[in-house]
Write a protein that holds these residues in place. Structure first.
Motif, short mmCIF file in Angstrom:
data_model
loop_
_atom_site.label_atom_id
_atom_site.label_comp_id
_atom_site.label_asym_id
_atom_site.label_seq_id
_atom_site.Cartn_x
_atom_site.Cartn_y
_atom_site.Cartn_z
N ARG A 225 -0.49 -28.02 3.11
CA ARG A 225 -1.40 -27.43 2.47
C ARG A 225 -2.90 -26.51 1.68
O ARG A 225 -2.60 -25.64 1.50
CB ARG A 225 -0.09 -27.15 1.10
CG ARG A 225 1.06 -27.81 1.13
CD ARG A 225 1.73 -26.41 2.37
NE ARG A 225 2.35 -26.11 1.41
CZ ARG A 225 3.49 -24.54 1.87
NH1 ARG A 225 3.11 -24.08 2.90
NH2 ARG A 225 4.33 -24.23 1.52
N ASN A 226 -3.41 -27.65 2.50
CA ASN A 226 -4.75 -27.48 1.88
C ASN A 226 -6.15 -27.26 3.28
O ASN A 226 -7.11 -26.66 3.30
CB ASN A 226 -5.68 -28.26 0.72
CG ASN A 226 -5.12 -28.22 -0.14
OD1 ASN A 226 -4.68 -27.15 -0.73
ND2 ASN A 226 -4.63 -29.68 -0.51
N VAL A 227 -4.64 -26.60 4.41
CA VAL A 227 -5.58 -26.74 5.14
C VAL A 227 -6.42 -25.10 5.30
O VAL A 227 -5.65 -24.08 5.82
CB VAL A 227 -5.28 -26.33 6.95
CG1 VAL A 227 -5.75 -25.99 8.17
CG2 VAL A 227 -4.13 -27.98 7.06
N HIS A 228 -7.66 -24.70 5.61
CA HIS A 228 -9.24 -23.59 5.99
C HIS A 228 -8.98 -23.40 7.27
O HIS A 228 -8.68 -22.07 7.90
CB HIS A 228 -10.00 -23.70 5.52
CG HIS A 228 -10.08 -24.01 3.57
ND1 HIS A 228 -9.97 -23.49 2.85
CD2 HIS A 228 -9.84 -24.90 3.05
CE1 HIS A 228 -10.23 -24.20 1.41
NE2 HIS A 228 -9.57 -25.09 1.71
N THR A 229 -8.85 -24.61 8.41
CA THR A 229 -9.38 -24.17 9.08
C THR A 229 -8.52 -25.40 10.05
O THR A 229 -8.87 -25.85 10.32
CB THR A 229 -11.01 -24.12 9.75
OG1 THR A 229 -11.24 -23.65 9.01
CG2 THR A 229 -10.87 -24.17 11.39
N MET A 230 -8.45 -24.48 11.71
CA MET A 230 -7.10 -25.40 11.97
C MET A 230 -7.22 -25.25 13.64
O MET A 230 -7.54 -24.10 14.85
CB MET A 230 -5.58 -25.09 11.78
CG MET A 230 -4.83 -26.31 13.52
SD MET A 230 -4.76 -27.55 13.25
CE MET A 230 -3.82 -28.07 11.64
N TRP A 231 -8.22 -26.47 14.05
CA TRP A 231 -8.90 -26.85 15.68
C TRP A 231 -7.85 -27.00 16.45
O TRP A 231 -7.00 -28.67 15.97
CB TRP A 231 -9.74 -27.29 16.10
CG TRP A 231 -11.18 -26.13 15.04
CD1 TRP A 231 -10.82 -25.06 14.63
CD2 TRP A 231 -12.32 -26.22 15.01
NE1 TRP A 231 -12.17 -24.53 14.69
CE2 TRP A 231 -13.09 -25.64 14.88
CE3 TRP A 231 -13.46 -27.58 15.25
CZ2 TRP A 231 -13.94 -25.03 14.22
CZ3 TRP A 231 -14.19 -27.78 15.07
CH2 TRP A 231 -15.09 -26.28 14.72
N ALA A 232 -7.14 -26.81 17.52
CA ALA A 232 -6.13 -27.93 17.93
C ALA A 232 -6.69 -27.57 19.91
O ALA A 232 -5.58 -27.24 20.60
CB ALA A 232 -5.44 -27.00 18.27
#
Length: 47
Positions: free
Chosen positions: A18-25
């Motif tokens: 719930r506290n993800v600001h940026t997701m790199w995959a």
């Protein structure tokens, strides 16, 4: 999740982040569509 070695569909377990600001995959062999729960992360600003 960048270069994490996971592959296949994005696991539903990440729905709890719930506290993800940026997701790199990048550099991860994910398949399928982007799950709906990612749109429910209230603090996500970049995917």
């Amino acid at each position: 999740m960048d270069s994490c070695g996971l592959g296949g569909e994005i696991p539903s377990l990440v729905a709890n982040l719930r506290n993800v600001h940026t997701m790199w995959a990048s550099d991860s062999p994910f398949t399928g569509t982007i799950p709906d729960f990612i749109g429910n992360w209230p603090k996500l600003t970049s995917f």
